[in-house]
Design a protein around this motif. Structure first.
Motif, PDB file in Angstrom:
ATOM      1  N   TRP A  63      21.664  51.282  45.199  1.00 16.77           N
ATOM      2  CA  TRP A  63      20.458  51.031  44.406  1.00 16.77           C
ATOM      3  C   TRP A  63      19.339  51.989  44.791  1.00 16.77           C
ATOM      4  O   TRP A  63      18.513  52.370  43.943  1.00 16.77           O
ATOM      5  CB  TRP A  63      19.992  49.582  44.585  1.00 16.77           C
ATOM      6  N   VAL A 101      21.401  56.970  34.848  1.00 22.12           N
ATOM      7  CA  VAL A 101      22.457  56.584  35.789  1.00 22.12           C
ATOM      8  C   VAL A 101      23.112  57.862  36.294  1.00 22.12           C
ATOM      9  O   VAL A 101      23.907  58.477  35.582  1.00 22.12           O
ATOM     10  CB  VAL A 101      23.500  55.669  35.119  1.00 22.12           C
ATOM     11  N   ALA A 144      23.861  59.495  43.399  1.00 23.41           N
ATOM     12  CA  ALA A 144      23.291  58.227  43.847  1.00 23.41           C
ATOM     13  C   ALA A 144      23.409  58.086  45.362  1.00 23.41           C
ATOM     14  O   ALA A 144      22.487  57.604  46.028  1.00 23.41           O
ATOM     15  CB  ALA A 144      23.987  57.064  43.149  1.00 23.41           C
ATOM     16  N   LEU A 156      19.545  55.051  42.703  1.00 28.98           N
ATOM     17  CA  LEU A 156      18.988  54.835  41.362  1.00 28.98           C
ATOM     18  C   LEU A 156      17.465  54.900  41.393  1.00 28.98           C
ATOM     19  O   LEU A 156      16.839  55.496  40.511  1.00 28.98           O
ATOM     20  CB  LEU A 156      19.441  53.471  40.821  1.00 28.98           C
ATOM     21  N   ALA A 215      23.720  48.976  40.277  1.00 29.11           N
ATOM     22  CA  ALA A 215      24.547  49.798  41.164  1.00 29.11           C
ATOM     23  C   ALA A 215      25.938  49.196  41.329  1.00 29.11           C
ATOM     24  O   ALA A 215      26.940  49.915  41.373  1.00 29.11           O
ATOM     25  CB  ALA A 215      23.866  49.945  42.527  1.00 29.11           C
TER      26      ALA A 215
END
Length: 227
Positions: A190, A213, A219, A193, A180
């Motif tokens: 994170w 990603v 995210a 993710l 991240a």
């Protein structure tokens, strides 16, 4: 003409480190990421690898510190500033988005790197001379700068940041936080993710596998939903 000194400067202007001695050299690295198909009985010999993206640029150099001519010389302060740039800044902690400060490498008319933003990925310092009381008088520091990704919508097409639907190959030492940080400049994403890839245990990443990603917005949404 007075010699122009190189310096590292925080992007927000809150801190800087002017080099007493300019670097004698620095190396610049950039690489492309390809996914080569695995050979098998059913795979054609001429199968072409798939282009994934271009990795961010990295710059490596050695900085020399020397303070032996001073009455009470000590190079520790400058070396410690480098180490400090590897840790989250107070402002980012206060904003609840902890990350180290972004830096620029500025050296007079050398504009090749000045327009880019970097984070300090690593520092390896070696003290080589000491005063009678043990105060460090000389030191060298090998540093590695990694290009920071641009915010979505403002990405430089040549910067090499990999975003939407890119993948990351899990290698030794990888964590969701480090990925991240590399992709978004924010280790707190994170959770996004993990959510996007249905990872239940972030401490058990399987080496050699690829994770998707997502974009920064995806995210961030995933991090919010997972909190």
């Amino acid at each position: 003409m007075k010699m122009v000194k190189a310096k590292l400067e925080e992007v927000d202007g809150l801190g800087r480190l002017e080099f007493k001695f300019n670097p004698s050299e620095y190396s610049v690295q950039k690489s492309a990421q390809w996914d080569a198909p695995r050979r098998s009985m059913s795979t054609e010999a001429g199968a072409k690898p798939e282009f994934i993206g271009t990795n961010p640029q990295s710059v490596n150099m050695q900085i020399f510190f020397d303070d032996w001519e001073a009455a009470v010389g000590d190079v520790t302060k400058d070396v410690e500033k480098l180490f400090k740039w590897c840790t989250p800044s107070r402002k980012s902690i206060g904003d609840e988005t902890p990350h180290p400060p972004l830096l620029r490498f500025i050296w007079g008319s050398n504009l090749h790197l000045a327009e880019r933003k970097f984070y300090l990925a690593s520092v390896n310092a070696k003290y080589t001379m000491f005063g009678r009381t043990g105060n460090p008088l000389r030191a060298t520091a090998d540093i590695s700068l990694k290009e920071a990704p641009d915010p979505p919508g403002a990405q430089n097409p040549t910067s090499g940041s990999i975003h939407a639907r890119a993948t990351h190959l899990i290698s030794e030492g990888d964590t969701l936080q480090s990925i991240a940080t590399s992709e978004y400049g924010n280790p707190n994403l994170w959770r996004g993710l993990a959510t996007f890839n249905d990872i239940d245990d972030p401490l058990r990443l399987k080496l050699g596998t690829r994770i998707l990603v997502p974009t920064r917005e995806e995210a961030a949404d995933g991090a919010g939903n997972g909190s």
